[in-house]
Structures are given as C-alpha cells and as structure tokens.
Design a protein around this motif. Structure first.
Motif, short mmCIF file in Angstrom:
data_model
loop_
_atom_site.label_atom_id
_atom_site.label_comp_id
_atom_site.label_asym_id
_atom_site.label_seq_id
_atom_site.Cartn_x
_atom_site.Cartn_y
_atom_site.Cartn_z
N ARG A 1 0.90 0.01 -5.12
CA ARG A 1 -0.24 0.91 -5.15
C ARG A 1 0.05 2.10 -6.06
O ARG A 1 0.78 3.02 -5.66
CB ARG A 1 -0.59 1.35 -3.74
CG ARG A 1 -1.82 2.23 -3.67
CD ARG A 1 -2.30 2.42 -2.24
NE ARG A 1 -3.10 1.29 -1.80
CZ ARG A 1 -3.78 1.26 -0.65
NH1 ARG A 1 -3.74 2.29 0.17
NH2 ARG A 1 -4.49 0.20 -0.31
N TYR B 1 -0.15 5.98 -4.79
CA TYR B 1 -0.23 5.86 -3.32
C TYR B 1 0.07 7.18 -2.62
O TYR B 1 -0.55 7.47 -1.59
CB TYR B 1 0.70 4.75 -2.81
CG TYR B 1 2.18 5.03 -2.96
CD1 TYR B 1 2.92 5.55 -1.91
CD2 TYR B 1 2.83 4.77 -4.17
CE1 TYR B 1 4.28 5.82 -2.05
CE2 TYR B 1 4.18 5.03 -4.32
CZ TYR B 1 4.91 5.56 -3.27
OH TYR B 1 6.24 5.82 -3.43
N THR C 1 0.82 -1.22 0.00
CA THR C 1 0.00 0.00 0.00
C THR C 1 0.85 1.27 0.00
O THR C 1 0.31 2.37 -0.08
CB THR C 1 -0.91 0.05 1.24
OG1 THR C 1 -0.09 0.27 2.41
CG2 THR C 1 -1.71 -1.21 1.41
N GLN C 2 2.16 1.10 0.13
CA GLN C 2 3.01 2.28 0.33
C GLN C 2 4.08 2.44 -0.73
O GLN C 2 5.03 3.19 -0.57
CB GLN C 2 3.70 2.21 1.70
CG GLN C 2 2.71 2.26 2.85
CD GLN C 2 3.34 1.93 4.19
OE1 GLN C 2 4.52 1.57 4.26
NE2 GLN C 2 2.57 2.04 5.26
N TYR D 1 -3.04 9.26 -2.85
CA TYR D 1 -4.11 8.61 -2.07
C TYR D 1 -3.91 8.88 -0.58
O TYR D 1 -4.85 9.22 0.13
CB TYR D 1 -4.12 7.11 -2.37
CG TYR D 1 -5.12 6.33 -1.53
CD1 TYR D 1 -6.46 6.26 -1.90
CD2 TYR D 1 -4.71 5.65 -0.39
CE1 TYR D 1 -7.37 5.53 -1.15
CE2 TYR D 1 -5.63 4.93 0.39
CZ TYR D 1 -6.95 4.88 0.00
OH TYR D 1 -7.85 4.17 0.76
N HIS D 2 -2.68 8.73 -0.11
CA HIS D 2 -2.45 8.93 1.32
C HIS D 2 -2.55 10.40 1.72
O HIS D 2 -2.97 10.73 2.82
CB HIS D 2 -1.11 8.31 1.74
CG HIS D 2 -1.12 6.82 1.66
ND1 HIS D 2 -2.07 6.05 2.29
CD2 HIS D 2 -0.31 5.93 1.01
CE1 HIS D 2 -1.86 4.76 2.03
NE2 HIS D 2 -0.80 4.66 1.25
N GLN E 1 5.07 1.72 -5.22
CA GLN E 1 4.67 1.32 -6.58
C GLN E 1 5.60 0.20 -7.02
O GLN E 1 6.81 0.32 -6.89
CB GLN E 1 4.80 2.53 -7.51
CG GLN E 1 4.69 2.21 -8.98
CD GLN E 1 3.30 1.76 -9.39
OE1 GLN E 1 2.36 2.54 -9.37
NE2 GLN E 1 3.16 0.49 -9.73
N TYR F 1 -8.71 0.50 -3.07
CA TYR F 1 -7.69 0.72 -2.04
C TYR F 1 -8.35 0.82 -0.66
O TYR F 1 -7.82 0.31 0.34
CB TYR F 1 -6.90 2.00 -2.31
CG TYR F 1 -6.04 1.99 -3.55
CD1 TYR F 1 -5.74 0.79 -4.22
CD2 TYR F 1 -5.51 3.17 -4.07
CE1 TYR F 1 -4.95 0.79 -5.36
CE2 TYR F 1 -4.71 3.17 -5.21
CZ TYR F 1 -4.43 1.98 -5.86
OH TYR F 1 -3.66 1.99 -6.99
#
Ligand code: CA
Length: 757
Positions: free
Chosen positions: A439, A442, A428-429, A445-446, A431, A466
């Motif tokens: 992700r 990411y 999730t953190q 998104y975060h 690519q 996600y």
C-alpha cells in the motif's frame, strides 16, 4: 492456387466439427486495429489454449514494440511465442519463428513478408496466412507448445529463422536430430536474474544448411551462439508437394523440462490432432455459456469474441514434471516450487468482472488463482497486484484483496484462512518492492484517513480503492470470526467520505493539512486520479453506494448526477499527463459526455442506477453501450481491452447482470442482450435466462420471474445462479417504474438504507 489450402482445411473442420461451435464465431482480430495514441483494444490474435502458458501470435511490429500485431500493418516478421498481457507492460520470454521462401534475411527489420487480410484466418485454435510470395503458414497451439505447417513458395529456397530475441540468449542447432534449442532471457522487468525461457524446436525434414547470427554478424555453418541477441537459421530442401512441420515447446524451468513439455504436448501428434483438441477445449470453455436469439446484428460473434478474451488471462505459469505433478519457476524467488502459479494480470482491471466470472463458471481457475496468490505471498512477502510475470510497477490499489474475499464469500475454501488474512493485512500495512504492490502511502492513509496530494501521485484514486480493499478485508475477517479486525477495517472502509466535497458533489484531492487542493476541475485528468478525472472516480465506492448517495443528497440527486455525466460536454484538461493520453482521446471519440467506457474506473457506474430506484436508466444505457461500443471487428473495442476486463463487462452485461461489488456475492441487474442464455454450471445444473419480447427497442425489464416466482430485486445472488434455475424476463419498450424500487430490491451497501420516497 493461392487460396487452395483454405477450403481444404475448413472442409476438415466441418466434417469433424461440433453442432454447437462457439469458437468458430470468435474473431481473434477483434481489437487489433490499435496504435499508441488510440486504442481499439490493443489486442493481438492469440493462438492459445484458454489460460495457456504460451500464446502464439503473428508479429507485424519490430522486436521490442508492444504493438506486436496491428491490423494496419502489411507485413509479418515472425510467429512469436508471447506472454504479453498488454502493450504497456510488454513481453517476456519471447522468441519467434519465421519461414522464408527465397532470400535468407535473418534480421527482424528486413525479413518481413507482405500479406493481405483476405489471405489470413485468425481463430483461437488456428491461424493461417498466405504471404504474397506464396508461402503458407499454419499454426496451432497447446498449453506449452505449438505446431506449424509450412508450405514454401514453389521453386524457391526454403529457410526457417529462429529469433531468440535479446537481453541474453542462446541457440544450438542439432543437424543430426534436425532440432534447434536454446533460451531467451528477454523480459520487461519483474524477473530474477536467473530468469530464462528454454525452447526446443524440431523439424520433420532434414536441415541441409544452417548458421547463426550474433548481433550483426552472420556465421554460416555455426551450430551455436550465445550473446545479447542471437538468431539461428536452417535451410531445407522439400519436394514442392511437401510441407515442413515444426514442433515447438518451452519451459521456464530448464531445457530438460522443455523436452518433457514437448513429449507431453506435441511429440508424435499431428497438426490436425492438436488443432482439433484445442478447438474442442475452446468449445467446452466458451460453451459453458450458450447465447441464442440476437436482437442486434452480429452480437453473437461479439459475445464469443469477448468471452475468448476473458478466458486468456491470467496464464498458467506452471508445468507438469515427469511424475505429472505441477511445478513452476517462481518469478519472485527464482526457485522451482511444487504447485501452481498464475500470472500476467493487472488486478486493477480484472478484479471488476473477470475473476467474478471465473467464480461462477470456471471455479477450477479461481481455485488455482487463490493458491497462486498465497504462493506469491510466501515467495515475495506480498500479494501480487500487477504481475507479469513477477511484481511490476503498474496501476494502484489492493485489488488482490477483492479476489480473495469475492472467492471466499462464494464458498471457495482451498486456502488457509489465517494465512490469507495475514497476507491481506500485510498488503494494507506495508509498501512492497514496487509502489503498486502493498500500500503506497499507507502511513498517511492510516493516520489521515486519506492519501494526501501532492505527497502521493494518484492519491485520491488510491484512497478510494484502499477504502474498498479495506471493506474486502473486513468482510473476509468477519466471515472467519475475526471481529476486531473486521470492525477496524469496516471503519477504514468509510474513508471514501474524507475526499467527498459536499459543496461541489465530487471526489477531490486534499493536502496533508486537510485542505482541498485548489483549483478543482472535474474534467482534469491525472494528478490525484489514475487515467481518469473526478467524473470517473466519484463513483468508486463499490461497497457503499448508499453511503455515497446520502453524501450526495439522496437517490434522486445522485441519479441526476449520473445523468449529467452523460449530458456534460466531452471536454477535458489533460492535467499532469501533459498530453492527450489515449484514454482521453477515446472518451472524446465515444461522444457520451464524460462517460469513458474505454477505461476501467467508470465501467460499473451505469449499474449504480439500480441502487437508486431508477433501474430502467441502467437498462437503457447498458444496452446502448453494448450495441454502440462493441463489435467483433478489428476496431471493435472503445479502448484497451485489458486482460479480459472490458470483454467480461460485455459478457456479464449481455447476460443481464454485472458484479458491481466483488465480495458481496451479488450481481446487479441490467438488460440482457439475447433472447436466451444458458449457463452450464460447474455442478452440471443450468441457469437459464429467457428474455421474452426482447428486441432492439425493448430494452426495459417489464417483469421478472425467478423459478416461476415474481422477482422484484435489482440483483441476483451468486447462490441463486449457481443453484441453477430459470430466470424469465419480459422485456418492453417502456420503463416499468414500479419494479425494483423498494428498499429490499436494492443491492448491498454497507450503510443502512434510508427510507426515501
Ligand atoms: Ca485501461
């Protein structure tokens, strides 16, 4: 004379058969009547063991075409060892064998032989075709090998062509041992440079003449060729009453391992022995679910044809060495490792219900897949999302997290939890090597709580997936006592809210400044969505249907919104695709409004009625989809089958429940299709589903008993099922609007349920 071999063969099967033989109701041709612009499954008749390393299929299309076998074709060019999970992903390590009576024609473009479907039998464990020229081919498979029996046409010359395909390959003919060995490096990506599939082929008759073909030139009497594209041919001189037996095996490790696989699986074994064993294996796997009492014609063949498709992928990409230990060639680091590897799976499709099906009835596969996920992380630094055989750039999301959490919540413990959490966090953190791994987007998104458009393609679909993956991670973290991580990710799991526009009641795209992308059209495909439009993605909040319902204005409003998906006209705007992609054409053809069962994002949506105190609407529509959109025929799917997912939807739905939110260990109730279904569980216990008074009209659940006690919930837990027991439903032609309508009856949602009337 022409059909002489068919009855003879099946006489054998009947004598040695089983009283309950679900595999014989499978039609392996279900879904093969497909084309690039319209899919009725995009499948091929895979002759294989369940999850086998190699599948075998007749090949009607030219080399390189993803449409390996299409029902409308009238000639076969070869019998191909294939690893293709989907025409869109295409094949790797593929090669073919083609027997020819009469003229030698090596080139795949010209060597095709005409056939009729009436002269063809396609079963999971057996394929037979009699060509128009009289040549008869029978084929059966082991996990890593195959045996062919060829009867050449009378009075004609007898050849076998071995096509090592292209992208670098070799053949070597051994005229003393009557063998052909070689390798093919054919692939469609996702492999290191040293990738190859090493094959070994042995004939039970003497090779009387032979040669090779390199690119366009044939060299008679040549025993070796190594080039971009090569083929070998061998001529035989059998008596008219004799058959040629061909034994084949292969390895992704090396030629020596290919012979080990050959020795283990096909040497000294007859065609009938191998076929019987394959049949027995299929019956054991398919027979873990026994359905009885059709309420709609031919649903039993449809059920087992779907279950067959659900048990093909992911494939075992591992082999057994001389010490009988599993080893595999890693498509990630190009090295040989101890252990197991599973591949050919798009988790975007299969997280939904294929892997949940394994957790319930095929735990040996779930365990292998879990180990394999960690192995991929160890060898590539990321979990796989669409592997074939290594990372491929296809689809979106972090659905590998769903697989891990779902298995973990159901009690699987054969992986190191800390290592798994590390892999999940990393996914999730960062690519990965391709956009679909790790992700994509990411950082944004975060930072923003959504993936902005147009900075990222398919950004809204990514955001929604996600958020679900974040819920999976949080759930996993919580269950192993990592409270801080859990808290952080449960928060992120609410990010779906950021793309819901309360003014219009749909999910839509935002730019990086936080503004809605204008204009908005709910029927516009692509752009911020993946193979769908907002009508399909607005429901993609698996883990928090309650939260979504509250955003929409309550259960009744959301329920009406679901109704309107079916009553809306089936119009579309093809958006950024620029043309009518097959998924659009399939939605239009369904004629169920904006409901697009032919693609995966919306396949859970009908079950959401069971969260909204209107379970009877789910019951009616699920039965409609099962009866209208599936049949055990070449045109029997309403879109891409996709690695078992569209099939597993049917398998679960026919049992009467479906895993809407993998990771919850719950299965949401629908409407069972049979009068009786018996699950034989890994523990040896059974879970029996009895639907009394079930019929074509009686689609509604009147009342339910679980182990003799009144059962009001709209969901079953994994534990309730795998503990064994009896689930007795009474069906009716009128909805029971008093059942499944209390707060406690509704399936899991992250958001606390509000007391609503
Ligand atoms: Ca699809």
């Amino acid at each position: 004379m022409k059909k002489f071999f068919v009855p003879l063969f099946f006489a054998f099967i009947a004598v040695n058969g089983f009283s309950f033989s679900p595999v014989d109701s499978v039609n392996a041709l279900m879904g093969t009547h497909s084309a690039f612009d319209f899919s009725r499954g995009n499948t091929y008749p895979a002759v294989a063991m369940p999850w086998g390393m190699n599948f075998w299929s007749p090949q009607t299309g030219e080399n390189g075409s993803g449409w390996m076998y299409t029902y409308s074709a009238n000639q076969i060019r070869g019998f191909r060892q294939t690893h293709q999970p989907s025409p869109w992903i295409n094949d790797y390590g593929t090669f073919s064998i083609m027997p020819l009576s009469g003229n030698l024609q090596v080139d795949h473009r010209y060597r095709g032989r005409a056939f009729l479907h009436e002269d063809e039998i396609a079963k999971p464990y057996f394929y037979q075709v009699q060509f128009e020229d009289g040549t008869n081919v029978k084929m059966t498979a082991t996990e890593r090998g195959a045996i062919f029996v060829i009867k050449f046409a009378k009075g004609s010359r007898q050849y076998v062509v071995l096509d090592a395909y292209n992208q670098g390959c070799a053949v070597a003919i051994d005229t003393l041992e009557n063998r052909i060995s070689g390798y093919t490096k054919s692939n469609s990506g996702g492999v290191p440079d040293n990738f190859a599939n090493y094959f070994v082929v042995e004939f039970d008759h003497v090779i009387v003449d032979f040669g090779t073909k390199t690119n366009d030139s044939i060299e008679p009497k040549s025993t070796k060729a190594e080039h971009f594209a090569v083929q070998a041919y061998a001529e035989f001189d059998l008596n008219p009453e004799d058959s040629l037996v061909i034994r084949v095996a292969s390895s992704f490790v090396n030629e020596k391992q290919a012979w080990i696989n050959f020795d283990r699986e096909v040497r000294n074994r007859s065609f009938c022995d191998v076929m019987s064993e394959s049949k027995k294996e299929w019956n054991e796997k398919l027979g873990r679910i026994r359905v009885e009492g059709e309420v709609f014609p031919n649903t039993l063949p449809t059920f087992y044809s779907c279950l067959y498709r659900a048990l093909l992928f992911p494939r075992k990409f591992f082999e057994y060495d001389e010490q009988n230990q599993p080893i595999y060639y890693s498509p990630y680091d190009g090295k040989v490792h101890k252990g197991v590897m599973y591949t050919d799976n798009g988790f975007w499709d299969t997280f939904r219900s294929v892997h949940p099906l394994f957790t319930m009835l095929y735990p040996e596969i779930t365990e292998g897949v879990l180990q394999s996920l960690i192995n991929v992380y160890n060898e590539s630094g990321f979990l796989p999302e669409w592997a074939s055989p290594g990372h491929r750039n296809c689809m979106i999301g972090n659905n590998s997290l769903s697989l891990i959490t779902d298995a973990w919540q159901k009690g699987f413990r054969n992986i190191d939890a800390k290592r798994a959490l590390e892999a999940m966090l990393n996914q999730t953190q960062a690519q990965g090597p391709v956009a679909s791994v790790g992700r994509n987007g990411y950082e944004a998104y975060h930072m923003l709580g959504y993936v902005p458009y147009p900075d990222y393609f398919e950004s809204s679909a990514k955001t929604l997936e996600y958020a679900y993956a974040d819920w999976c991670l949080a759930t996993f973290a919580k269950s192993i006592g990592e409270e801080k991580i859990a808290e952080e990710y449960f928060q992120k799991a609410q990010n779906y809210r950021n793309l819901f526009d309360p003014q219009i009641g749909f999910m839509r795209a935002k730019n990086k400044r936080g503004e809605w992308i204008e204009p908005f059209e709910a029927t516009e495909w692509g752009g911020p969505f993946t193979e769908g439009c907002s009508w399909h993605y607005t429901w993609s909040v698996f883990h928090d249907v309650e939260g979504l319902a509250q955003l929409m204005g309550g259960y009744e409003v959301m329920s009406q919104r679901l109704d309107s998906m079916f009553s809306a006209p089936n119009t579309f705007n093809y958006g950024t695709y620029g043309f009518v992609i097959h998924e659009i054409a399939e939605m239009v053809a369904l004629n169920m409004g904006q409901y697009a069962h032919g693609n995966q994002p919306v396949q859970h949506a009908i079950y959401l009625y069971s969260y909204l105190k209107q379970p009877w609407k789910a019951q009616q529509r699920i039965r409609e989809v099962m009866c209208r959109l599936y049949s055990a025929t070449p045109d029997g799917y309403c879109g891409d089958e996709d690695n078992g997912q569209t099939s597993a939807w049917y398998v679960f739905s026919a049992l009467g429940f479906y895993p809407v939110c993998p990771g919850t260990a719950e299965y949401v109730l629908g409407s069972p299709l049979f009068q009786k279904a018996t699950l034989t569980l890994p523990s040896g216990k059974t879970f029996e589903i009895n639907a009394s008074n079930n019929s074509l009209e009686n689609v509604y659940i009147k009342h339910v008993l679980l182990n003799g006690k009144t059962f009001e919930h709209n969901y079953l837990t994994h534990k309730q099922i795998v503990s064994g027991g009896k689930f007795d439903l009474k069906m009716s032609n009128t909805p029971n609007k008093k059942r499944g309508v209390e707060i406690d009856d509704l399936p899991y949602s992250y958001t606390e349920k509000k007391l609503e009337k």
